[in-house]
Design a protein around this motif. Sequence first.
Motif, PDB file in Angstrom:
ATOM      1  N   ARG A   1       0.852  -1.182   0.000  1.00 53.25           N
ATOM      2  CA  ARG A   1       0.000   0.000   0.000  1.00 53.25           C
ATOM      3  C   ARG A   1       0.895   1.243   0.000  1.00 53.25           C
ATOM      4  O   ARG A   1       1.929   1.260   0.660  1.00 53.25           O
ATOM      5  CB  ARG A   1      -0.915   0.006   1.225  1.00 53.25           C
TER       6      ARG A   1
ATOM      7  N   THR B   1      -3.168  -4.706  11.452  1.00 52.68           N
ATOM      8  CA  THR B   1      -3.784  -3.406  11.191  1.00 52.68           C
ATOM      9  C   THR B   1      -4.424  -3.340   9.812  1.00 52.68           C
ATOM     10  O   THR B   1      -5.458  -2.716   9.625  1.00 52.68           O
ATOM     11  CB  THR B   1      -2.700  -2.322  11.316  1.00 52.68           C
ATOM     12  N   ARG B   2      -3.814  -3.973   8.845  1.00 57.19           N
ATOM     13  CA  ARG B   2      -4.273  -3.856   7.453  1.00 57.19           C
ATOM     14  C   ARG B   2      -5.425  -4.793   7.135  1.00 57.19           C
ATOM     15  O   ARG B   2      -5.911  -4.808   6.005  1.00 57.19           O
ATOM     16  CB  ARG B   2      -3.108  -4.145   6.507  1.00 57.19           C
TER      17      ARG B   2
ATOM     18  N   GLU C   1      -9.317  -6.131   7.984  1.00 58.73           N
ATOM     19  CA  GLU C   1     -10.562  -5.734   8.629  1.00 58.73           C
ATOM     20  C   GLU C   1     -11.543  -6.897   8.529  1.00 58.73           C
ATOM     21  O   GLU C   1     -11.836  -7.375   7.427  1.00 58.73           O
ATOM     22  CB  GLU C   1     -11.123  -4.498   7.934  1.00 58.73           C
TER      23      GLU C   1
ATOM     24  N   GLY D   1      -4.298  -2.363  17.329  1.00 60.98           N
ATOM     25  CA  GLY D   1      -4.087  -1.914  15.962  1.00 60.98           C
ATOM     26  C   GLY D   1      -5.356  -1.435  15.302  1.00 60.98           C
ATOM     27  O   GLY D   1      -5.430  -1.389  14.076  1.00 60.98           O
ATOM     28  N   ASP D   2      -6.362  -1.089  16.094  1.00 59.78           N
ATOM     29  CA  ASP D   2      -7.662  -0.670  15.570  1.00 59.78           C
ATOM     30  C   ASP D   2      -8.266  -1.721  14.659  1.00 59.78           C
ATOM     31  O   ASP D   2      -8.984  -1.402  13.720  1.00 59.78           O
ATOM     32  CB  ASP D   2      -7.562   0.668  14.838  1.00 59.78           C
TER      33      ASP D   2
ATOM     34  N   ARG E   1     -11.213  -8.046   4.921  1.00 65.06           N
ATOM     35  CA  ARG E   1     -11.030  -7.089   3.843  1.00 65.06           C
ATOM     36  C   ARG E   1      -9.679  -6.394   4.034  1.00 65.06           C
ATOM     37  O   ARG E   1      -9.345  -5.967   5.149  1.00 65.06           O
ATOM     38  CB  ARG E   1     -12.152  -6.058   3.849  1.00 65.06           C
TER      39      ARG E   1
ATOM     40  N   ARG F   1      -7.273  -3.492   4.020  1.00 65.90           N
ATOM     41  CA  ARG F   1      -7.435  -2.032   4.105  1.00 65.90           C
ATOM     42  C   ARG F   1      -6.469  -1.335   3.175  1.00 65.90           C
ATOM     43  O   ARG F   1      -5.371  -1.819   2.938  1.00 65.90           O
ATOM     44  CB  ARG F   1      -7.175  -1.576   5.535  1.00 65.90           C
TER      45      ARG F   1
ATOM     46  N   LEU G   1       6.248   3.244  -0.015  1.00 62.72           N
ATOM     47  CA  LEU G   1       5.545   2.022   0.356  1.00 62.72           C
ATOM     48  C   LEU G   1       5.380   2.012   1.867  1.00 62.72           C
ATOM     49  O   LEU G   1       6.366   2.111   2.597  1.00 62.72           O
ATOM     50  CB  LEU G   1       6.336   0.799  -0.102  1.00 62.72           C
ATOM     51  N   GLU G   2       4.176   1.889   2.312  1.00 62.80           N
ATOM     52  CA  GLU G   2       3.917   1.963   3.753  1.00 62.80           C
ATOM     53  C   GLU G   2       4.557   0.792   4.481  1.00 62.80           C
ATOM     54  O   GLU G   2       4.574  -0.335   3.977  1.00 62.80           O
ATOM     55  CB  GLU G   2       2.413   1.948   4.016  1.00 62.80           C
TER      56      GLU G   2
ATOM     57  N   ALA H   1       1.301   0.910   9.575  1.00 59.57           N
ATOM     58  CA  ALA H   1       0.343   1.493   8.637  1.00 59.57           C
ATOM     59  C   ALA H   1      -0.850   2.070   9.387  1.00 59.57           C
ATOM     60  O   ALA H   1      -1.210   1.616  10.478  1.00 59.57           O
ATOM     61  CB  ALA H   1      -0.132   0.430   7.655  1.00 59.57           C
TER      62      ALA H   1
ATOM     63  N   PRO I   1      -4.468   2.416  10.390  1.00 57.41           N
ATOM     64  CA  PRO I   1      -5.555   1.414  10.384  1.00 57.41           C
ATOM     65  C   PRO I   1      -6.817   1.959   9.743  1.00 57.41           C
ATOM     66  O   PRO I   1      -7.892   1.931  10.346  1.00 57.41           O
ATOM     67  CB  PRO I   1      -5.735   1.115  11.870  1.00 57.41           C
ATOM     68  N   LEU I   2      -6.684   2.477   8.576  1.00 58.13           N
ATOM     69  CA  LEU I   2      -7.827   3.036   7.862  1.00 58.13           C
ATOM     70  C   LEU I   2      -7.870   2.442   6.471  1.00 58.13           C
ATOM     71  O   LEU I   2      -6.833   2.186   5.859  1.00 58.13           O
ATOM     72  CB  LEU I   2      -7.711   4.563   7.750  1.00 58.13           C
ATOM     73  N   ALA I   3      -9.085   2.223   6.014  1.00 64.11           N
ATOM     74  CA  ALA I   3      -9.235   1.751   4.651  1.00 64.11           C
ATOM     75  C   ALA I   3      -8.821   2.858   3.692  1.00 64.11           C
ATOM     76  O   ALA I   3      -9.084   4.037   3.934  1.00 64.11           O
ATOM     77  CB  ALA I   3     -10.671   1.333   4.390  1.00 64.11           C
ATOM     78  N   GLN I   4      -8.156   2.458   2.627  1.00 63.97           N
ATOM     79  CA  GLN I   4      -7.657   3.449   1.680  1.00 63.97           C
ATOM     80  C   GLN I   4      -8.463   3.394   0.399  1.00 63.97           C
ATOM     81  O   GLN I   4      -8.698   2.326  -0.147  1.00 63.97           O
ATOM     82  CB  GLN I   4      -6.187   3.180   1.376  1.00 63.97           C
TER      83      GLN I   4
END
Lengths: 422, 268
Positions: free
Chosen positions: A177, A370-371, A373, A394-395, A420, A422, B166-167, B172, B174-177
């Motif tokens: 990402r 974290t990545r 969901e 890590g939320d 999923r 993220r 690159l993350e 990273a 924790p949010l959807a991108q």
Amino acid sequence: MTLTQIPKQGHHAARWLITTLVAASTFVAPGCRAMRPDSSPEALTTAPAGATHRQIGDTATELTLTKPTRYPVQRVTYEPPSLPQAAFAPIPPGADQYCPPQGGPAAEGPWSPDGLARPWPIDEYIWDGGDRDTLVEVGNDWTVRGLDQEDTVAHYDTVDGRVQVTPSNRVPIYAPRFAAVRQIHGPEIHQSREGLAAAERNLRLRSQDTRQLASAALQPEQVVREHNLRSPVLMRDQTRGLPIATALLPSGFSNRFLPHEDLLLIQRGTYLASEKARLTELTRAALIWSSDQMAQAVIDGVTAHLAQDSYVPGETYNYELPPGKPRLRLVKVASQSEALPGEIIDFTLRFDNVGEQKIGNVTIVDSLTTRLEYVEGSAQCSLKAKFGTQENDGDSLVLRWEIDDPLDTGAGGIIRFKCRVR
Amino acid sequence: MGRPLRNSVHKLLIALSVVASGVVSLTNSTAWGQRAATHYFHSGDLPPGAIGRGQLLRGGPAPGYFQPVEITAPQGVLISPAVKGQFVEPRPNILRAGMLLGEVYRFRISGIPDHEAHEVFPTVEVVSRLHPPPGQETRFPIPIQLTLEDLVMAASGRYIVRVIYLEDPTAALPLAQDPALQRYFEVPAGQDPLKVADEMGRPVAILRMGSRVPDLQRETTNLGFSYGEPPVLFYEKQITVPRDSGLEEAAARDPRDLRRYRRVPVTR
């Protein structure tokens, strides 16, 4: 002294000298044809107009070719190599240094530096499973401590009252990402930027870069694989057949296996050596299985006598489980090994009681990274179990299955859920 | 005479103690001990191409590898790369190309909404490559986004540097991108964007644009403007076979994509 300044008596001599030079250059110039770029053998493969095919002994055609031919003056250009698809070809593993790809059949995987664990580089992968960093411990009240992100463990109670913890294998998923850092310069600082670009080019730091390379060459100690500890008898004990009815008795469980679960280990809990390659592909956990963290020998597939031949000929090492020892096997596979943000991955956990006694209060805990969901409502378990979630640091979520009934010897089940990226 | 001498000695002792305490506090301070131990070889304001060529010295299969890059722009914007002495036929909105590490690629951006009279000539430099599984190279390109805000600022004379990194997956967000909107961080003019990107991940590409209006009559034939027009591969279509499983919603895909991957009979 210019030509106009030459005295009259030498004027004729100078004129003769110039005439001689011009005539000599006229004779010498045709000899330079050999320097033309189109006089190469490749250029001659295209016959000029009017020329015939040349054969040895054919005097007529030789005479034809000896006529001076007019070649159009062409600009010498460089054509870069087109479509170097070989650049995508994987480099054979184990090569000491980089060599140009040859474009042959696909090897075992992409290039990676010697001595570093695969898959590489790790910042392009997200991981799930295993027991990272702090080891997970479970108290008598079933309080789980030391659960980091990515961890997937199962804990259970033994007949004699102990609480055992078993981690799963780690599953890497290629999911890079990207983000960006932006900097905006106004026109007024443009000049200073140009000046700094020339001033900060310090070549002395190249040696520092070299030292960093040397220090970064992490050479993990080659694992001394004590395969000889596992005897074939132990293999038979741990891979006993399972009745299908035992494994698939769920209520509300989708009684159909997913494509990535087409393994006898997942469907029945029976390990076959022929499935090792596909299982390795799905788990990419060969290194984990061979490490000391994993107590299970079932994936190893290396017989004891093979190791003895390599190290100590003539000696036999046998290792037998103490009678009544409890043991739980936890295997994790993913539906795909690479994913883009937004895609959904199916995870499957297979757990089996491969020990020699009944175990109870089996609890499987998966702390998502974290990545990842968790997709709400996607959790399934083939056995009757209580399912719950809890936020981690890590939320993301910690998934927890508490199997209601004790697991008899040889019994097991399947857990599925979706995530999923993220 | 004795009192002034005693006073001066006292003043000297006080001064020495102050200096000594200052030295001790300086050497023991956490700020001194926490100074950055990293020696950065590159900086973000090096000339285009210098950073990527420096990375080639690190070894590995970087030379000769065409790293897939996906350049996206707002609707209506045309992207035209410089190839063989001219800017070739522009692509609308999106350009997928394989680029060599250490080389600098020049583009012409035209058709900027509400700024049709302006053109921007950004450069892209790939400074690190990815290592995807074999066959998945073009599925995971380096995304470089030309936002409308950046284009307008570049057309107005600003100079913009975007370092795409690159993350680090362990750190990273924790949010959807949203793939259509790349997350970015603003760096003030005094900081080094390459260093900031390196602290947050691995820099993989640098986009520079603005602050220069070329003389097209003279400079399109000047290889210095287009940095020698290095070799480039254009991916007109997505090469990898799409996965039906694992996608979020099959119906949510663009129906044009389905036509793109329509099966055709194999002919000899």
